[in-house]
Design an enzyme around this catalytic site. Structure first.
Site, mmCIF file in Angstrom:
data_model
loop_
_atom_site.group_PDB
_atom_site.id
_atom_site.type_symbol
_atom_site.label_atom_id
_atom_site.label_comp_id
_atom_site.label_asym_id
_atom_site.label_seq_id
_atom_site.Cartn_x
_atom_site.Cartn_y
_atom_site.Cartn_z
ATOM 1 N N LYS A 115 0.821 -1.214 0.000
ATOM 2 C CA LYS A 115 0.000 0.000 0.000
ATOM 3 C C LYS A 115 0.853 1.261 0.000
ATOM 4 C CE LYS A 115 -4.411 -1.691 1.551
ATOM 5 N NZ LYS A 115 -5.363 -1.895 2.621
ATOM 6 N N LYS A 196 -3.845 -9.560 -7.752
ATOM 7 C CA LYS A 196 -5.135 -10.007 -7.214
ATOM 8 C C LYS A 196 -6.236 -8.982 -7.537
ATOM 9 C CE LYS A 196 -5.457 -7.999 -2.750
ATOM 10 N NZ LYS A 196 -5.504 -7.871 -1.384
ATOM 11 N N LYS A 199 -10.633 -4.129 -4.699
ATOM 12 C CA LYS A 199 -11.586 -3.014 -4.741
ATOM 13 C C LYS A 199 -10.900 -1.698 -5.097
ATOM 14 C CE LYS A 199 -14.606 -4.757 -1.054
ATOM 15 N NZ LYS A 199 -14.745 -4.726 0.422
#
Ligand code: AMP
Ligand code: TRP
Length: 329
Positions: A115, A196, A199
């Site tokens: 992230k 992957k 969202k």
């Protein structure tokens, strides 16, 4: 004898996609329906605010994620369905667990590293501390089992380590939870089968409430591989293998059987059939979600009732934590 306890959370950070469904949500519903567990499922709103978000949208997102869970089959009569922030013990236990967490362990977490590497997220303390809040979520309920996708395994391992450390320092307080994975623990992005489905990149997701036309379009545009045969080979054909494993999980047919059905047929033909499998599998879901979204007060009430139920259990556990740490006077 008390039934074993099972818990899982889903962040309120957007609509649920087929990765959430095949990695966790479907399993959560199936486990609930066995009647063999005491189930707690919650909307992880406190986790979701560690990433950039619009405060004007957040409460709508919470209700939408609640509707996703219910439409997928979570049943508030069988499971406690609650909102993380409505059970303050989660934050209280996080603080106490923080005091036994080495910074180095959090720095090693893959999800955190990913992230901050993209530069998209501000490097806030909440993002860093995310796994400790997740450990608190689980340990508060003495959960034995945690259905999750494979991206959460490292956080689960960290939770186990923390439970052991707490127990050895303060006396036996927590049990070590185990992850429950599905056959499809890591559904990949439609546009890049090496990443992957997430969202945070909506264009790569098949959302559970996508309309039939949107599903057909997204599946048509999904990246496939060189060659023409419909064969499961994740290394050489990651794109088609990803679609095959979703096809198998939704239809219940073994991959080998699906390969045989499509012998001599091309990717286009397979994709068209796959789209129809998705469309029909989620027809009921789309109807239920639409109707639930028209009743925000019903959703609020379900969360409040679930949160009350969870709070009672969590507060009792907090009391014994405080006693063992020595801060109960
Ligand atoms: P999240 O939306 O990140 O809160 O994820 C909710 C659940 O879905 C967690 O158990 C995740 O591990 C799981 N999950 C999320 N993305 C995927 C994916 N692409 N494949 C399989 N499971 C996933
Ligand atoms: N971190 C999980 C995810 O992003 C969501 C989550 C938060 C969770 N707390 C949890 C999952 C506790 C299982 C148990 O997918």
């Amino acid at each position: 004898m008390q039934k074993p306890i099972l818990i899982s959370g889903i962040q309120s950070s957007g609509r649920a996609h087929i990765g959430n469904y095949l990695g966790m949500l479907k399993n959560a519903v199936d486990l609930q329906n066995t009647g063999r567990y005491q189930c707690y499922y919650f909307i992880a709103d406190l986790h979701s605010i560690t990433e950039d978000f619009n405060p004007k949208e957040k409460s709508k997102q919470i209700l939408e994620t609640t509707a996703d869970c219910l439409a997928a089959g979570l049943d508030p009569k069988k499971s406690a369905l609650f909102l993380q922030s409505q059970v303050p013990s989660h934050s209280e236990l996080t603080w106490i667990l923080n005091t036994i967490t080495p910074m180095g362990e959090l720095r090693r977490m893959t999800q955190y590293k990913e992230k901050i590497a993209t530069g998209g997220e501000s490097e806030n303390v909440g993002l860093f501390d995310y796994p400790v809040l997740m450990a608190a979520d689980i340990l508060l309920y003495d959960a034995k089992f945690v259905p999750v996708g494979n991206d959460q395994l490292q956080h689960l391992e960290f939770t186990r380590t923390l439970a052991r450390k707490f127990n050895s320092k303060f006396g036996k307080t927590f049990i070590e939870p185990e992850a429950l994975l599905t056959e499809t623990p890591r559904v990949m992005s439609l546009l890049d089968p090496n990443k992957k489905m997430s969202k945070s990149q909506p264009e790569t997701c098949l959302f559970l409430d996508d309309s039939p036309d949107v599903i057909r379009n997204k599946v048509k545009r999904a990246v496939t591989d060189s060659g023409a045969e419909v064969q499961y080979d994740p290394a050489a054909k990651p794109g088609i293998s990803n679609l095959l494993s979703m096809y198998s999980a939704l239809s219940g047919e073994p991959i080998k059987k699906i390969e045989a059905e499509f012998t001599g047929k091309n990717y286009g033909h397979f994709k068209a059939m796959f789209a129809e499998v998705v469309i029909s599998h989620f027809a009921e879901f789309r109807k239920r979600k639409k109707s639930l979204m028209r009743k925000p007060n019903k959703l609020r009430t379900i969360l409040l009732i679930g949160s009350k139920k969870a709070s009672r259990v969590a507060m009792l556990k907090m009391r014994s934590v405080q006693k063992n740490v020595g801060i109960a006077v």
